[in-house]
Design a protein around this motif. Structure first.
Motif, PDB file in Angstrom:
ATOM      1  N   TYR A 221      -9.616   1.311 -13.982  1.00 53.77           N
ATOM      2  CA  TYR A 221      -8.904   2.272 -13.557  1.00 53.77           C
ATOM      3  C   TYR A 221      -8.419   2.852 -14.680  1.00 53.77           C
ATOM      4  O   TYR A 221      -7.230   2.529 -16.016  1.00 53.77           O
ATOM      5  CB  TYR A 221      -8.185   0.889 -12.828  1.00 53.77           C
ATOM      6  CG  TYR A 221      -8.274  -0.610 -12.281  1.00 53.77           C
ATOM      7  CD1 TYR A 221      -7.984   0.249 -10.622  1.00 53.77           C
ATOM      8  CD2 TYR A 221      -8.591  -1.337 -12.421  1.00 53.77           C
ATOM      9  CE1 TYR A 221      -8.550  -0.887  -9.630  1.00 53.77           C
ATOM     10  CE2 TYR A 221      -9.150  -2.213 -11.536  1.00 53.77           C
ATOM     11  CZ  TYR A 221      -9.364  -1.898  -9.661  1.00 53.77           C
ATOM     12  OH  TYR A 221      -9.739  -2.705  -9.094  1.00 53.77           O
TER      13      TYR A 221
ATOM     14  N   GLN B  27       0.762  -1.403   0.018  1.00 53.81           N
ATOM     15  CA  GLN B  27      -0.279   0.213  -0.321  1.00 53.81           C
ATOM     16  C   GLN B  27       0.736   1.107   0.169  1.00 53.81           C
ATOM     17  O   GLN B  27       0.456   2.418  -0.391  1.00 53.81           O
ATOM     18  CB  GLN B  27      -1.433   0.102   1.490  1.00 53.81           C
ATOM     19  CG  GLN B  27      -0.306  -0.011   2.330  1.00 53.81           C
ATOM     20  CD  GLN B  27      -0.146  -1.114   3.551  1.00 53.81           C
ATOM     21  OE1 GLN B  27       0.282  -2.356   2.314  1.00 53.81           O
ATOM     22  NE2 GLN B  27      -0.388  -1.062   4.267  1.00 53.81           N
TER      23      GLN B  27
ATOM     24  N   ARG C  75      -4.045  -1.481  -7.769  1.00 53.68           N
ATOM     25  CA  ARG C  75      -4.311  -0.277  -6.886  1.00 53.68           C
ATOM     26  C   ARG C  75      -2.566   1.036  -7.149  1.00 53.68           C
ATOM     27  O   ARG C  75      -2.708   1.216  -7.634  1.00 53.68           O
ATOM     28  CB  ARG C  75      -4.991   0.457  -6.134  1.00 53.68           C
ATOM     29  CG  ARG C  75      -5.133   1.871  -5.654  1.00 53.68           C
ATOM     30  CD  ARG C  75      -6.546   2.822  -6.754  1.00 53.68           C
ATOM     31  NE  ARG C  75      -5.701   3.037  -8.152  1.00 53.68           N
ATOM     32  CZ  ARG C  75      -6.294   3.698  -8.752  1.00 53.68           C
ATOM     33  NH1 ARG C  75      -7.699   3.292  -9.048  1.00 53.68           N
ATOM     34  NH2 ARG C  75      -6.018   4.618  -9.922  1.00 53.68           N
ATOM     35  N   GLU C  76      -1.669  -0.078  -7.331  1.00 54.23           N
ATOM     36  CA  GLU C  76      -0.572   0.393  -6.579  1.00 54.23           C
ATOM     37  C   GLU C  76       0.205   0.576  -8.193  1.00 54.23           C
ATOM     38  O   GLU C  76       1.034   1.492  -7.999  1.00 54.23           O
ATOM     39  CB  GLU C  76       0.478  -0.650  -5.456  1.00 54.23           C
ATOM     40  CG  GLU C  76       0.367   0.550  -4.351  1.00 54.23           C
ATOM     41  CD  GLU C  76      -0.182   1.531  -3.654  1.00 54.23           C
ATOM     42  OE1 GLU C  76       0.826   2.731  -3.812  1.00 54.23           O
ATOM     43  OE2 GLU C  76      -1.171   2.460  -2.826  1.00 54.23           O
TER      44      GLU C  76
ATOM     45  N   VAL D 274      -1.060   1.314 -10.616  1.00 55.64           N
ATOM     46  CA  VAL D 274      -1.841   1.959 -11.691  1.00 55.64           C
ATOM     47  C   VAL D 274      -1.341   3.762 -10.997  1.00 55.64           C
ATOM     48  O   VAL D 274      -0.943   4.722 -11.896  1.00 55.64           O
ATOM     49  CB  VAL D 274      -3.375   2.388 -11.404  1.00 55.64           C
ATOM     50  CG1 VAL D 274      -4.070   3.119 -11.718  1.00 55.64           C
ATOM     51  CG2 VAL D 274      -4.109   0.827 -12.377  1.00 55.64           C
ATOM     52  N   ASN D 275      -1.127   3.561  -9.541  1.00 53.18           N
ATOM     53  CA  ASN D 275      -0.511   4.774  -9.071  1.00 53.18           C
ATOM     54  C   ASN D 275       0.676   5.157  -9.777  1.00 53.18           C
ATOM     55  O   ASN D 275       1.393   6.349  -9.250  1.00 53.18           O
ATOM     56  CB  ASN D 275      -0.138   4.744  -7.721  1.00 53.18           C
ATOM     57  CG  ASN D 275      -1.955   4.860  -6.822  1.00 53.18           C
ATOM     58  OD1 ASN D 275      -2.493   5.683  -7.728  1.00 53.18           O
ATOM     59  ND2 ASN D 275      -2.233   4.158  -5.874  1.00 53.18           N
TER      60      ASN D 275
ATOM     61  N   THR E  19      -5.862   6.767 -14.886  1.00 54.02           N
ATOM     62  CA  THR E  19      -5.869   7.344 -13.412  1.00 54.02           C
ATOM     63  C   THR E  19      -5.953   8.589 -12.997  1.00 54.02           C
ATOM     64  O   THR E  19      -6.522   9.656 -13.862  1.00 54.02           O
ATOM     65  CB  THR E  19      -3.529   8.170 -14.831  1.00 54.02           C
ATOM     66  OG1 THR E  19      -3.895   8.831 -16.065  1.00 54.02           O
ATOM     67  CG2 THR E  19      -2.444   7.153 -15.288  1.00 54.02           C
TER      68      THR E  19
ATOM     69  N   LYS F  92     -14.266  -3.742 -13.993  1.00 56.95           N
ATOM     70  CA  LYS F  92     -13.761  -1.981 -13.125  1.00 56.95           C
ATOM     71  C   LYS F  92     -12.682  -1.702 -14.004  1.00 56.95           C
ATOM     72  O   LYS F  92     -12.647  -2.364 -14.780  1.00 56.95           O
ATOM     73  CB  LYS F  92     -12.940  -2.286 -12.225  1.00 56.95           C
ATOM     74  CG  LYS F  92     -13.029  -1.326 -11.320  1.00 56.95           C
ATOM     75  CD  LYS F  92     -13.219  -1.932  -9.542  1.00 56.95           C
ATOM     76  CE  LYS F  92     -12.163  -0.352  -8.756  1.00 56.95           C
ATOM     77  NZ  LYS F  92     -12.427  -0.875  -7.428  1.00 56.95           N
TER      78      LYS F  92
END
Length: 237
Positions: free
Chosen positions: A151, A87, A121-122, A124-125, A153, A149
């Motif tokens: 994803y 995370q 998610r990370e 994508v971050n 930016t 779903k």
């Protein structure tokens, strides 16, 4: 060291149990426990008497970015090693990228070799650090439409033009493949010319991005399509 235990010290006893003859896994189980609990260990340093330590267990956080720095004499090529996608991965890479740019980095290497993945998610971050806002990175498709779903930016990038090389190998998987695939030519809106360098341990027949695989939950899709089910995405080098 808090407990005055140093590399090279020999562990002799843990909570009254002699560990002679035990393997590493057995000793590890004796030492590990709930954070805040206590364990007693006797260690011996070469040429010295054994010492008793009363230790308090703590939660250990292994950083996602264990190393960052410059790799050239001119101080223009930054290097970031990313070991996992927990995370805090996105923030750690962001901090490393900003620090290296402040030191004068004009080009960047992102090393994903041996990175088995983690949180989507990370991934994508991290892509978002180099890719403009609102670009599609990856989609998940479920057996029913409600599970689908997308994803994208969500923020403005740290640097959308810095030359980038992504290092991968045969152990770069999952979230590493999402990040790698996002920087291929024709993928996200930026870095169409980013280089994916496939290092030792990988072969040209190994997919860079996991193929579209049917499962009980669905499949993961990359915006660069069509994918060849038997091939996936290949590195550019």
């Amino acid at each position: 060291m808090k407990a005055e235990i140093w590399a090279g010290d020999e562990i002799v006893e843990v909570d009254g149990r002699r560990i002679q003859g035990m393997d590493t896994e057995e000793v590890s189980k004796l030492l590990k426990g709930q954070a805040g609990s206590q364990v007693k260990a006797i260690t011996q340093r070469l040429g010295m008497e054994p010492v008793m330590h009363e230790l308090v267990r703590e939660e250990i956080k292994i950083p996602d970015v264990p190393y960052k720095g410059m790799v050239d004499a001119a101080g223009e090529v930054g290097y970031i090693k990313l070991n996992s996608f927990t995370q805090t991965a996105g923030q750690e890479v962001r901090n490393a990228l900003k620090e290296l740019k402040e030191q004068g980095a004009k080009k960047m290497i992102l090393d994903l070799r041996g990175n088995g993945g983690g949180l989507l998610r990370e991934a994508v971050n991290i892509v978002n650090l180099f890719v403009p806002k609102n670009e599609l990175v990856v989609e998940t498709k479920g057996k029913i439409p409600e599970w689908d779903k997308t994803y994208k930016t969500l923020s403005e990038p740290v640097d959308a033009t810095i030359p980038l090389v992504v290092l991968v190998d045969g152990n770069s998987a999952s979230a590493s493949e999402i990040v790698s695939g996002a920087f291929r030519p024709g993928s996200c809106g930026r870095h169409r010319g980013a280089v994916l360098w496939q290092g030792p341990g990988a072969t040209n027949t190994r997919p860079l991005l996991q193929q579209q695989a049917e499962s009980d939950r669905g499949q993961v899709l990359h915006p660069q399509r069509p994918l060849h089910p038997e091939v996936g995405l290949r590195p550019t080098r």
